[in-house]
Motif scaffolding. Structure first.
Motif: not given
Length: 404
Positions: A257, A243, A247, A249-254, A239
């Motif tokens: 995790r 991303a 995206d 921001a989504t990549a950093h959140a993933a 993911a």
């Protein structure tokens, strides 16, 4: 000088064994009386119903002597059918036990009484010169067996003579007392080896079962825990790759995790590795490893370790897992408020004792891991006993061979 000490030590050992034989002789005497009662009642037909109980008492008394003499014991007397009872009465082992019983109840008792009387008389007479003046004159007439001895120092010399008799004849008296048991209670030729083979076959099967169960546990831990974490990491990294351009921001959140999942997988891998062979045993030894278990126990736990030097790694690992499983049971199932662990090395045996003041009633078939503990111990040719009456307390004793 060495030979003198060896002779004295052999005499002390002989006295201890004679006194132990006196105890089994008293037991044999009680069994002999009961068999006599059963035989008398058999004249009116009632005793036939009591024959199985008499035979079981006979086997229990004989096995007590076998344990004392370190002789292999046969199985229990069957209690089901009349045919089985007839087979027992024709059994050579039972007949040899019946021959041993009156011998040990008479000769064993007499010799054992001498083994007790001689050291008691020696202590009394050798110390007599130091306390005879405390006795009233009418009671101050000591005797040496059947003879009255005059003078305190003569009495002291009589005590020395008792000590000389112990040194001279103690080992011979011990052999006389043990002769019936060693010749009549020993298994017939070939049975010793066959029983040992059967025992080793059973413990080998138990070791293989324990090994298979351990492999299944490790496989479940890796499959249900670590493998799932790594799959999650792989999915999250995919993911992130998709991303990262469109995206961030989504990549950093993933990525966060994925990092958390990777850390959890690493932690679970460490836990599995520690369960295979705890590194704390190599780093801190058995005493240090057990101190960690006692400190993390859910109830206050007192630990006493008296193990000079190191045992084999496999023995230390077994002792560690036994204590870990026992303390886990104490925390989860016993309702105890305190626990105690004692570990000591006695010759070539590592002795463990785990006590708790809980509700008791521990059952090996209750899914508490006790059956697994027994299999692991028996795989090492060790011994496991559990005393857990309803209402408590619970005591677990373990013996593991650890070399000399």
């Amino acid at each position: 000088m060495t030979r003198v000490w060896q002779r004295l030590w052999a005499s002390l050992d002989a006295v201890a064994r004679l006194i132990g034989g006196l105890g089994t002789a008293l037991l044999a005497m009680a069994v002999l009386v009961w068999i006599g009662v059963v035989a008398l009642l058999g004249c009116v037909g009632v005793g036939v119903l009591l024959v199985p109980s008499a035979l079981r008492l006979l086997r229990a008394g004989a096995n007590r002597e076998r344990v004392r003499l370190d002789v292999l014991a046969p199985g229990p007397v069957p209690r089901e059918t009349r045919a089985a009872l007839r087979a027992v009465l024709r059994d050579v082992t039972v007949r040899r036990e019946l021959a041993w019983l009156p011998l040990h109840a008479t000769v064993g008792f007499s010799v054992g009484f001498m083994g007790l009387a001689l050291p008691v008389t020696m202590l009394q007479n050798t110390t007599y010169p130091f306390w005879y003046h405390l006795l009233p004159p009418e009671d101050n007439a000591p005797s040496f067996f059947f003879w009255t001895v005059k003078g305190p120092w003569a009495v002291g010399m009589a005590g020395v003579l008792c000590g000389a008799l112990i040194v001279a004849f103690g080992p011979a008296l011990m052999r006389v007392q043990e002769w019936p048991g060693r010749h009549l209670l020993a298994p017939p030729p070939g049975a010793d080896l066959s029983l040992r083979i059967a025992e080793l076959t059973a413990t080998r099967a138990a070791a293989l079962d324990a090994h298979a169960a351990e492999l299944r546990r490790i496989e479940r831990s890796l499959h249900d825990g670590t493998q799932n974490r790594l799959v999650t990491v792989n999915v999250l990294l995919g993911a992130v790759r998709r991303a990262v351009d469109r995206d961030p921001a989504t990549a950093h959140a993933a990525l966060d995790r994925a990092q958390d999942a990777a850390e959890q997988a690493l932690s679970e891998l460490r836990a599995v590795a520690r369960s295979i062979l705890p590194p704390v045993l190599a780093d801190r030894g058995l005493a240090g490893a057990l101190a960690g278990l006692a400190g993390s126990c859910g109830v206050p736990c007192e630990l006493v370790v008296d193990v000079p030097g190191r045992c084999a790694a496999s023995v230390e690992a077994t002792a560690y897992f036994v204590v870990a499983e026992a303390l886990s049971n104490v925390t989860k199932h016993s309702g105890a408020t305190t626990a105690a662990v004692q570990v000591a090395r006695r010759g070539d045996r590592l002795m463990l004792r785990i006590d708790d003041d809980g509700r008791g009633g521990a059952d090996e078939n209750g899914g508490s891991g006790l059956a697994g503990i027994r299999r692991r111990i028996e795989a090492y040719d060790g011994r496991f006993t559990l005393d857990s009456p309803a209402g408590g307390p619970t005591t677990m004793r373990v013996e593991l061979p650890c070399g000399s």
